[in-house]
Design a protein around this motif. Structure first.
Motif, PDB file in Angstrom:
ATOM      1  N   LEU A 103      32.406  91.696  40.524  1.00  0.00           N
ATOM      2  CA  LEU A 103      33.265  90.303  39.987  1.00  0.00           C
ATOM      3  C   LEU A 103      32.843  89.795  41.792  1.00  0.00           C
TER       4      LEU A 103
ATOM      5  N   TYR B 125      29.132  82.029  39.334  1.00  0.00           N
ATOM      6  CA  TYR B 125      30.365  83.000  39.061  1.00  0.00           C
ATOM      7  C   TYR B 125      31.582  82.165  38.492  1.00  0.00           C
TER       8      TYR B 125
ATOM      9  N   THR C 145      34.803  82.640  37.772  1.00  0.00           N
ATOM     10  CA  THR C 145      35.946  83.853  37.542  1.00  0.00           C
ATOM     11  C   THR C 145      37.391  83.203  37.209  1.00  0.00           C
TER      12      THR C 145
ATOM     13  N   ARG D 293      43.492  92.969  39.319  1.00  0.00           N
ATOM     14  CA  ARG D 293      42.413  92.586  38.430  1.00  0.00           C
ATOM     15  C   ARG D 293      41.992  93.228  36.935  1.00  0.00           C
TER      16      ARG D 293
ATOM     17  N   SER E 193      40.831  89.209  34.663  1.00  0.00           N
ATOM     18  CA  SER E 193      39.661  88.724  35.000  1.00  0.00           C
ATOM     19  C   SER E 193      38.774  88.700  34.039  1.00  0.00           C
TER      20      SER E 193
ATOM     21  N   GLN F  92      35.100  87.451  34.186  1.00  0.00           N
ATOM     22  CA  GLN F  92      33.698  86.549  34.597  1.00  0.00           C
ATOM     23  C   GLN F  92      32.539  86.092  33.804  1.00  0.00           C
TER      24      GLN F  92
ATOM     25  N   SER G 198      28.535  84.155  34.051  1.00  0.00           N
ATOM     26  CA  SER G 198      27.470  83.988  34.970  1.00  0.00           C
ATOM     27  C   SER G 198      26.467  83.459  34.276  1.00  0.00           C
TER      28      SER G 198
END
Length: 293
Positions: free
Chosen positions: A8, A62, A64, A182, A186, A188, A190
């Motif tokens: 992350l 990125y 999140t 996390r 989460s 993410q 990108s």
């Protein structure tokens, strides 16, 4: 020496700030916090070589999304999570052209099965474009792991991309986090692609625009934390001495939630539906429920 592993970017940025001092500004990195569909969203942009070196990640954006509300069963949380994923993905994708979505990982290992299970909720349309002219062409690929197939995930995806010639590739994979909080909480997203296995010290060939010749958008969820990293955080919270943590490098020990089966199953559906809605903006979750039977 203790190795702190995380895929992350927001955690990498937090680690840098902890070492440099909370008030120190990192040149080459921009970070801010927002809200989307009621979920906390952290945006980290790595702008140059200095930022790449500091955080150990390629330059790019990125995003999140904190989806811990899924496990608190807040009102309309599944629908809001799907809409949030779609809203974050849509501007990263080209406006036109076919898209290849690849689910990476080992379906026989639950903590690594996010990618393959996402494919169960992906609306593939490449074979239906003549009868469904209003739909964008989407292909799906389950890229197996090297130990089972003898082929790198990047080789699978590159071969498929060479054949279908997509305008972009979306890759979905399980990640590693630094924080226990996390795990499965989460998502993410990108625009930099990814390096499968990097968070668990098992670097494979990169999946990115340089290798595939088209934009590669990655979507991932942390499903594991290394034992060393978890021990460090727990000791820090208890005011203990981190230097007393034994060297477990090379042991391959990782922590994953006891409810990993149900969480991976639900997160795969959130991501799959989010990808669908980003690629087919006219559809709602109710449409996907009817189409993906």
């Amino acid at each position: 020496m203790l190795t702190i592993r995380t895929d992350l970017a927001m955690e990498a940025h937090q680690l840098w700030r902890e070492k440099a001092g909370e008030t120190t500004k990192l040149s080459g990195v921009s970070a801010c916090e927002e809200k989307l569909e009621g979920f906390p969203l952290t945006r980290v942009e790595i702008l140059d070589q200095e930022g790449e070196t500091a955080l150990g990640k390629p330059r790019g954006t990125y995003l999140t999304l904190d989806v811990s509300a899924l496990w608190r069963r807040e009102e309309d949380v599944f629908l809001r999570a799907v809409r949030a994923v779609a809203e974050l993905l849509e501007p990263l994708l080209p406006e036109r052209g076919s898209v290849l979505a690849a689910g990476l990982g080992n379906p026989a290992m639950t903590a690594d099965a996010l990618g393959p299970r996402m494919l169960d909720h992906l609306l593939v349309t490449r074979h239906l474009t003549e009868v469904l002219p209003g739909f964008r062409s989407v292909s799906g690929l389950g890229a197996g792991v090297l130990g089972s197939t003898g082929m790198e995930a990047a080789e699978w995806v590159r071969g498929a991309a060479d054949h279908v010639k997509p305008a972009a590739v979306v890759v979905v994979d399980a990640l590693a986090a630094r924080s226990l909080d996390r795990l499965c909480s989460s998502i993410q997203i990108s625009d930099t692609g990814l390096i499968p296995g990097s968070g668990v010290g098992n670097h494979r060939l990169a999946l990115n625009e340089a290798g595939l010749g088209v934009p590669v958008i990655s979507v991932g969820v942390p499903t594991v934390v290394s034992v060393e990293t978890a021990a460090r955080d727990l000791l820090a919270q208890a005011g203990g001495d981190e230097e007393k943590i034994p060297d477990l490098e090379g042991k391959g020990l990782f922590v994953t939630p006891d409810s990993i089966d149900s969480k991976v199953r639900e997160l795969a559906k959130v991501i799959g539906y989010g990808v669908d809605m980003a690629l087919q903006p006219g559809l709602e979750v109710e449409d996907l429920e009817a189409l993906l039977v």
